[in-house]
Scaffold this active site. Structure first.
Site, short mmCIF file in Angstrom:
data_model
loop_
_atom_site.label_atom_id
_atom_site.label_comp_id
_atom_site.label_asym_id
_atom_site.label_seq_id
_atom_site.Cartn_x
_atom_site.Cartn_y
_atom_site.Cartn_z
N SER A 115 39.45 31.26 18.91
CA SER A 115 40.67 31.21 19.44
C SER A 115 41.16 32.52 20.15
O SER A 115 40.16 33.20 20.71
CB SER A 115 41.80 30.54 18.83
N HIS A 119 39.84 22.39 18.38
CA HIS A 119 39.93 23.52 18.53
C HIS A 119 39.28 24.26 17.12
O HIS A 119 40.05 24.25 16.26
CB HIS A 119 41.35 23.83 18.77
N ASP A 129 39.01 20.76 24.62
CA ASP A 129 39.72 21.77 23.93
C ASP A 129 40.96 22.23 24.82
O ASP A 129 41.05 22.32 25.98
CB ASP A 129 39.11 23.10 23.81
#
Length: 530
Positions: A237, A489, A460
């Site tokens: 991320s 995710h 995502d």
């Protein structure tokens, strides 16, 4: 919205330098190439020299590994230490801060060991101190045999020179409202809150130095302290953005680098536009959740179509606005809990069950899943403070609320689920007093980096797939592995054996798909919970 992630769904469900030879003698084993100042943002030459000095000092000092402090809540198998970095790399002899680091040594034979594997879990504001524990999971066993698994708390996070912008109890107050189409008076209320939060952040000494550029420089100092000539790193991320900036600043220091669920690094996206696109993507993922619930109507009785499931959700939302569940769960807490279903589909069964039970007169499952925790309040506020500081410092933001109002009002017509809550989280950046940076233009040409690996789920929401494709274009030699028709995710080391096969091949052997890209079928949908 925070780009939070889990190293694996299972883990969280159960419980990202150069030493200039002309300035300082390079320690044994250190890298010797020099990043070109022409690739950096204006005014970063002093920081380049400062990061070189800091890395040289860290290489000489190393890390004194000891038992972890009780506050880290880590088992005896994990060792902890600290790494010293300058608060301001333009003044490397000025104020110093210490970053906390954790490690479990490689479990394999000496002949198998490949050095340190450093992980950043995202955020901004995510704490990676837990990361070495993934080595006990089957999906990470081979990597844990070959590498020392190293986690750390980035600057501002946990015990790493922590910052705070608000009384944690005030930050966690509940119940709260969460209108999808807010009134003018509600907007004025949130503007006041955003101004107050920004002012609280400004009270932190050196707040302007909590940036992605400095996170990348810190990562290189950590590399040096670990005694590594080159970095083996996995960022998830927001951790991918730290990795991308690192690749731009220190390309000759990259050994292997994994970008899991990539942030779009286009300077025009950082961060205002990225957050708008994120809100649109969460609407799609919210629809995926509702379609799954509808498919299992016999189990949950919430509707046979996504539209009927939405009506069930809105009925719960309306009742909570009138009478919060357990005096703690209002529409704001409901929305926050169901946002997690947009991040991770392993939340789907329990979230569907909570809605179903509430409508049958049993609010306990919903209260258990959505009520603010009674513990960890300071940790949650600290994470949000770091998120705010980094994103506000990293780039220009609109300073006229009319721009926010126009953009989010338009978007909320088609994507009401998350749009305004995302806007409120970021609105302190409109009133930020610290200087803003020009975002880094991440572009690494052919021959400057080894092959790098990008992992992305096609649906995502937190980091939409367009970001992975953009990063793939900007990093020459990068390889994109896509999990098709999936939206979890953070997919590395998770539920998809195909994805994990590519991860292991790259991290352990440096192998990437011959065709320079690959696809994996989606992992299995979750099983309904009753």
């Amino acid at each position: 919205m925070r780009h939070a992630t889990r190293a694996t769904s299972a883990l969280y469900a159960a419980a990202g330098s150069l030493v200039l030879s002309t300035l300082v003698a390079a320690p044994a084993g250190s890298a010797s190439a020099t990043p070109s100042p022409t690739t950096l943002s204006p005014g970063t030459v002093p920081e380049t020299l400062g990061s070189a000095l800091a890395a040289g000092r860290a290489a000489a000092a190393g890390i004194d590994w000891k038992a972890c402090p009780a506050v880290e809540d880590l088992p005896e198998s994990v060792r902890c230490g600290t790494v010293t970095v300058p608060l301001d790399y333009a003044r490397p002899d000025g104020r110093q801060i210490r970053l906390t680091v954790s490690r479990i040594a490689a479990r394999g034979k000496k002949s198998e060991r490949q050095g340190s594997f450093v992980f950043n879990p995202g955020g901004p504001g995510g704490n990676g101190m837990y990361f070495p524990l993934v080595g006990m999971m089957p999906e990470w066993k081979r990597i844990g045999a070959a590498y020392d698994l190293v986690g750390y708390a980035p600057r501002g996070v946990g015990r790493s020179a922590p910052i705070s912008c608000q009384d944690p109890k005030q930050f966690a107050k509940a119940p709260t409202q969460s209108p999808t189409h807010p009134s003018a008076s509600y907007k004025m209320e949130r503007i006041a809150q955003a101004k107050s939060y920004a002012a609280g952040c400004a009270k932190n000494l050196g707040i302007a130095h909590y940036t992605s550029l400095n996170n990348a420089r810190d990562l290189d100092v950590l590399r040096a302290a670990l005694g590594e000539r080159k970095l083996t790193y996995m960022g998830a991320s927001y951790g991918t953005y730290i990795g991308a900036v690192y690749a731009q600043l220190f390309p000759s220091h990259v050994r292997r680098m994994v970008f899991d669920s990539a942030v779009n690094p286009d300077p025009q996206q950082i961060w205002y536009t990225n957050n708008l696109e994120q809100s649109a993507a969460f609407e799609r993922r919210w629809a995926d959740f509702r379609a799954w619930v509808a498919k299992h109507d016999k189990t949950y009785g919430l509707g046979t179509t996504p539209e009927e499931v939405l009506r069930s959700y809105e009925k719960v939302r309306a009742e909570l606005a009138h009478e919060p569940a357990g005096k703690k769960v209002g529409p704001g807490q409901l929305q926050s809990a169901y946002l997690q279903a947009g991040y991770y589909d392993d939340y789907w069964p329990m979230r569907a069950l909570a809605l179903s039970e509430y409508l049958k007169g049993n609010p306990k499952p919903l209260i258990g899943q959505a009520a603010p925790p009674s513990e960890g309040l300071a940790e949650n506020e600290n994470g949000n403070a770091v998120y705010t500081a980094v994103e506000c410092n990293d780039a220009p933001w609109p300073t006229d609320f009319r721009v926010w109002d126009h953009d989010n009002t338009a978007l909320a017509k088609t994507a009401p689920f998350e749009t305004w809550d995302n806007a409120w989280m970021n609105l302190p950046c409109a009133y930020w007093s610290a200087p803003r940076q020009r975002p880094v233009d991440v572009r690494v040409g052919p021959g400057r980096l080894p092959s790098t690996l990008i992992l992305a789920a096609e649906r995502d929401a937190a980091t939409p797939y367009t970001g992975a494709r953009e990063l793939n274009r900007r990093l020459a030699g990068s390889v994109l592995v896509t999990e098709k028709n999936a939206g979890t995710h953070g997919i590395g080391g998770g539920a998809n054996a195909c994805v994990n096969g590519h991860l292991d091949a790259y991290v352990l052997e440096g192998r990437v798909p011959e065709e320079r890209s690959a696809t994996c079928a989606a992992h299995a949908e979750p099983t309904p919970l009753r």
